[in-house]
Design an enzyme around this catalytic site. Structure first.
Site, PDB file in Angstrom:
ATOM      1  N   HIS A 134      36.457  24.561   7.072  1.00 38.49           N
ATOM      2  CA  HIS A 134      37.493  24.469   8.104  1.00 38.49           C
ATOM      3  C   HIS A 134      38.143  23.094   8.112  1.00 38.49           C
ATOM      4  O   HIS A 134      37.602  22.108   7.563  1.00 38.49           O
ATOM      5  CB  HIS A 134      36.920  24.787   9.491  1.00 38.49           C
ATOM      6  CG  HIS A 134      35.906  23.811   9.996  1.00 38.49           C
ATOM      7  ND1 HIS A 134      36.233  22.616  10.598  1.00 38.49           N
ATOM      8  CD2 HIS A 134      34.552  23.854   9.990  1.00 38.49           C
ATOM      9  CE1 HIS A 134      35.156  21.976  10.951  1.00 38.49           C
ATOM     10  NE2 HIS A 134      34.102  22.702  10.592  1.00 38.49           N
ATOM     11  N   CYS A 136      28.898  22.605   8.232  1.00 37.65           N
ATOM     12  CA  CYS A 136      30.134  23.180   7.694  1.00 37.65           C
ATOM     13  C   CYS A 136      30.680  22.333   6.541  1.00 37.65           C
ATOM     14  O   CYS A 136      30.221  21.225   6.278  1.00 37.65           O
ATOM     15  CB  CYS A 136      31.182  23.289   8.792  1.00 37.65           C
ATOM     16  SG  CYS A 136      30.781  24.529  10.053  1.00 37.65           S
TER      17      CYS A 136
END
Length: 411
Positions: free
Chosen positions: A323, A341
């Site tokens: 992201h 992440c």
């Protein structure tokens, strides 16, 4: 000589009864209403036919199939009608063991099945059976299928089926027999049970770009144990993208490389999971995409934050995403500061989001933490022999020994 032919015919029937479907059709069949051809005229084996269900059977599931055992010939046609004479469409399984209605039967309704078999010397035999389905059950078990009609997916997309209650081990084969996958062009594939509630299908190698997939999860009314029955049938026709997109992410150097049809098209710096929240290393696929979302980790020990995020692409059930992370741009390519992440810049995230598909293969390597089996669609994170060993049904040798490979070098 006649006795030898009887033995051969008997062996052929037994073989058909235990065979699973051809690889490109999963556990179901790619069939027509009229299938088979008479046995050669030289075969003098008497023609016989037995049909199932047993005549006058009552209380049968609406997932009931029409079975036929033939000696000295083959099934020529199957006709199923309800009490009003309305015909039910269906098709014969590729292994010839039964005829499958195209949709669940109605509850508490009488049906008549007529099966015709043909044999040598113009032998012709017809058998009928009448049966009644059960009343509508009160205990429906929710199900789900992660392939949607009309969508386009990446070459690593598995066919993931979820059942919202544990399926007893002795019923998993009957569940798997009601899962149908047809690929055009045909490609060998198999099912693997990742848990009592989740079974997934993948080809031996990545799907060929442009493949058409036709999927049916025929669990409506199927007994699932503990008095529960599948809630509904689900079907979908989908496509595999014509371009093959692959993402390869490394911890040393901290980079994400994008390959399109095998050619490196872009390299971008990343920041991965920090020491107390490392990213998982393994072979994954993109599971979902959201242009805008909110990460809310309140209540999770050591986390407890709320953050709006753009261009998020899920990799695991545990919450690992690729992201946009404008707050960590200075760290990207140098230090790992995320909560597991893959952080990339706003421009890189927007560019990547516009080019990926759900089902695109992703590999992360060098983090020191191995991806947990089943944490996401981890079908590609095991070798083919291990994958097919997770089937509840025998896997044909042609599928078991199909050419297969891990898409990336071992971690």
């Amino acid at each position: 000589m006649t006795r030898l032919r009887k033995v051969i015919a008997t062996l052929a029937a037994l073989t058909a009864a235990v065979a699973t479907t051809a690889a490109c059709t999963g556990s179901g069949g790619d069939t027509n209403d009229t299938i088979g051809a008479p046995t050669p005229a030289a075969d003098r084996t008497p023609l016989s036919l037995t049909v199932r269900p047993k005549a006058h059977a009552t209380g049968l599931p609406v997932s009931t199939e029409i079975g036929a055992t033939v000696a000295g010939g083959s099934v020529d046609s199957v006709r199923l009608v309800d009490a009003h004479g309305d015909r039910v469409d269906g098709s014969l399984r590729a292994d010839g063991t039964s005829w499958v209605p195209d949709r669940p039967l109605a509850y508490h309704r009488r049906y008549t099945a007529t099966v015709v078999a043909v044999g040598a010397r113009r032998q012709h035999i017809e058998r009928s059976t009448t049966f009644t389905t059960m009343s509508e059950p009160g205990n429906r078990v929710g199900t789900g299928m992660y392939v949607q009609d009309g969508r386009t997916y990446g070459v690593g997309m598995p066919i993931a089926v979820e059942i919202l209650r544990d399926v007893p081990k002795n019923l998993r084969a009957s569940v798997q027999r009601r899962l149908f996958v047809r690929s055009d062009p045909p490609q060998p594939g198999a099912w693997h049970w990742f848990s009592p509630q989740r079974v997934e299908y993948r080809p031996a190698t990545w799907w060929q770009p442009g493949t058409k997939l036709t999927v049916r999860m025929a669990l409506g009314g199927l007994p699932l144990g503990h008095g529960g029955y599948g809630d509904t049938d689900r079907t979908a026709t989908a496509r595999i993208a014509t371009d093959r997109v692959e993402l390869r992410i490394t911890n040393r150097p901290k980079q994400l490389k994008v390959y399109q049809n095998g050619k490196l098209t872009r390299t971008m710096p990343v920041s991965l999971g920090k020491a107390d929240a490392p990213s998982s290393s393994g072979h994954m696929v993109i599971m979902d995409k959201a242009a805008h979302t909110v990460f809310d980790t309140r209540g999770i020990p050591g986390e407890n934050y709320v953050a709006p995020v753009d261009n998020a692409q899920r990799l695991t059930w545990g919450g690992e995403f690729i992201h946009a992370a404008p707050w960590s741009v200075a760290d990207q390519g140098h230090r790992n500061v995320s909560h597991g992440c893959v952080n990339i810049s706003d421009p890189d995230a927007a560019w990547l989001f516009a080019r990926t598909h759900i089902g695109d293969p992703v590999t992360v390597s060098g983090t020191g933490t191995r991806l947990a089996t089943g944490n996401g669609w981890t079908d590609w994170d095991m070798d083919w022999a291990t994958f097919v060993a997770g089937s509840a049904l025998p896997v044909p040798d042609s599928v078991r020994h199909a050419k297969a490979y891990q898409p990336y070098p071992k971690r």
